[in-house]
Design an enzyme around this catalytic site. Structure first.
Site, short mmCIF file in Angstrom:
data_model
loop_
_atom_site.label_atom_id
_atom_site.label_comp_id
_atom_site.label_asym_id
_atom_site.label_seq_id
_atom_site.Cartn_x
_atom_site.Cartn_y
_atom_site.Cartn_z
CG HIS A 40 -1.85 -1.14 1.35
ND1 HIS A 40 -1.76 -2.08 2.34
CD2 HIS A 40 -2.91 -1.49 0.59
CE1 HIS A 40 -2.73 -2.96 2.20
NE2 HIS A 40 -3.44 -2.64 1.14
NE ARG A 191 -8.58 -12.07 2.12
CZ ARG A 191 -9.16 -11.25 1.24
NH1 ARG A 191 -8.46 -10.77 0.22
NH2 ARG A 191 -10.42 -10.90 1.38
P1 AMP Z 1 -6.30 -4.14 -0.51
O1 AMP Z 1 -6.18 -3.32 0.74
O2 AMP Z 1 -5.70 -5.51 -0.40
O3 AMP Z 1 -7.69 -4.12 -1.07
O4 AMP Z 1 -5.40 -3.41 -1.58
C1 AMP Z 1 -5.54 -2.04 -1.85
C2 AMP Z 1 -4.70 -1.68 -3.04
O5 AMP Z 1 -3.33 -2.00 -2.76
C3 AMP Z 1 -5.07 -2.47 -4.30
O6 AMP Z 1 -4.97 -1.61 -5.42
C4 AMP Z 1 -4.04 -3.54 -4.34
O7 AMP Z 1 -3.78 -4.04 -5.63
C5 AMP Z 1 -2.83 -2.83 -3.78
N1 AMP Z 1 -1.88 -3.79 -3.23
C6 AMP Z 1 -2.11 -4.74 -2.28
N2 AMP Z 1 -1.02 -5.49 -2.09
C7 AMP Z 1 -0.07 -5.03 -2.93
C8 AMP Z 1 1.27 -5.39 -3.23
N3 AMP Z 1 1.87 -6.41 -2.61
N4 AMP Z 1 1.94 -4.70 -4.17
C9 AMP Z 1 1.34 -3.68 -4.82
N5 AMP Z 1 0.08 -3.28 -4.60
C10 AMP Z 1 -0.63 -3.94 -3.67
#
Ligand code: AMP
Length: 273
Positions: A40, A191
């Site tokens: 993030h 996760r």
């Molecule tokens: P989430 O909180 O998992 O819904 O992710 C929020 C945003 O962060 C989304 O656009 C994801 O694709 C991005 N994101 C989550 N994990 C990663 C990662 N390891 N590398 C790059 N972007 C990420």
């Protein structure tokens, strides 16, 4: 350092964003579900690099994108830590709405993307992308960002959002930032906190297997590698990177995507060829 702003009320966020926009600021929106990690943070850094004057990070575990029996209740939540991380990274504002103020009584309008959402995670998680598109459309209408940053980690999601922006004429640019990985290669994810040390070690098979993929590679060897590590494969697919249509051969212009259960935890990862 400027104090970070915290919004809980959607209309207050909207009003503040409107003011900044009218003052000529370039607004970046980074939508997340919280339990923030370096993946993030990389999106915030990407927003800075692209010259954002104001960076708004939204933190919302969106109930509408979770199916029955999924991990909505147990999804990790830590507002204090999220706020501290956003402040340290130089975001201007964090938006922590509640389900009740995002979905008012008798909420009845949803956004459906009907092409790119069909396969992959969309096929395994019915209603998931309807929930994602709906909440992201709402966030776009609240913040009216100049651009919004998403991660390649959720490859299908990024493609679906780009299509929604195109087809519904949202006046903003979608930026997709590369996947951030842990030292061993595991793609960072909120996760990952569900994984035991033993599961974490087995989960490495996903990134290792994907790293070995190039033009001419076989998907069945990728699948076997995952199974050998004791993962339960949800899917292993090669698709056209733009249309997400299945491709027989792994070749340039494709994306190879994996979803696999490691114990009870469903992990996703992908590699552009
Ligand atoms: P989430 O909180 O998992 O819904 O992710 C929020 C945003 O962060 C989304 O656009 C994801 O694709 C991005 N994101 C989550 N994990 C990663 C990662 N390891 N590398 C790059 N972007 C990420």
């Amino acid at each position: 350092m400027k104090r970070i702003l915290v919004f809980k009320d959607p209309s207050k966020l909207q009003k503040w964003c409107r003011g900044r926009r009218l003052a000529g600021a370039r607004l970046a929106l980074v939508p997340t579900m919280g339990a923030l990690h370096d993946g993030h943070m990389s999106l915030i850094r990407a927003a800075k690099r692209r010259g954002a004057d104001e960076i708004v990070v939204s933190v919302f575990v969106n109930p509408v994108q979770f199916g029955p029996g999924e991990d909505y209740e147990k999804y990790p939540r830590d507002e204090k830590a999220d706020l501290a991380k956003c402040a340290a990274e130089g975001a201007t504002a964090v938006f922590f709405p509640t389900p009740a103020n995002m979905y008012l009584d008798r909420h009845s309008v949803y956004v459906n993307e009907e092409d790119l959402s069909k396969g992959l995670c969309g096929a395994r998680r019915p209603g998931h992308f309807r929930g994602v598109c709906t909440v992201v459309a709402k966030l776009f209408n609240l913040a009216h960002p100049t651009f919004a940053v998403f991660g390649q980690k959720d490859y299908q999601q990024a493609q679906v959002i780009k299509r929604m922006v195109r087809d519904l004429n949202f006046d903003l640019k979608v930026v997709v930032a590369p996947i951030v990985r842990e030292e061993g290669g595991l793609a960072r994810s909120s996760r990952n906190s569900y994984l035991s040390a033993e599961e974490r070690a087995r989960a490495l098979a996903i990134s290792k297997g994907l790293k070995a993929m190039g033009p001419g590679s076989s998907l069945s060897s990728l699948r076997r590698g995952l199974e050998k590590a004791g993962l339960r494969v949800d899917y292993v697919e090669c698709v056209d990177a733009e249309t997400l249509e299945p491709r027989r051969k792994v070749e340039k212009g494709c994306c190879v995507l994996v979803a696999a259960f490691c114990g009870k935890t469903r992990l996703i990862d992908n590699r552009l060829i």
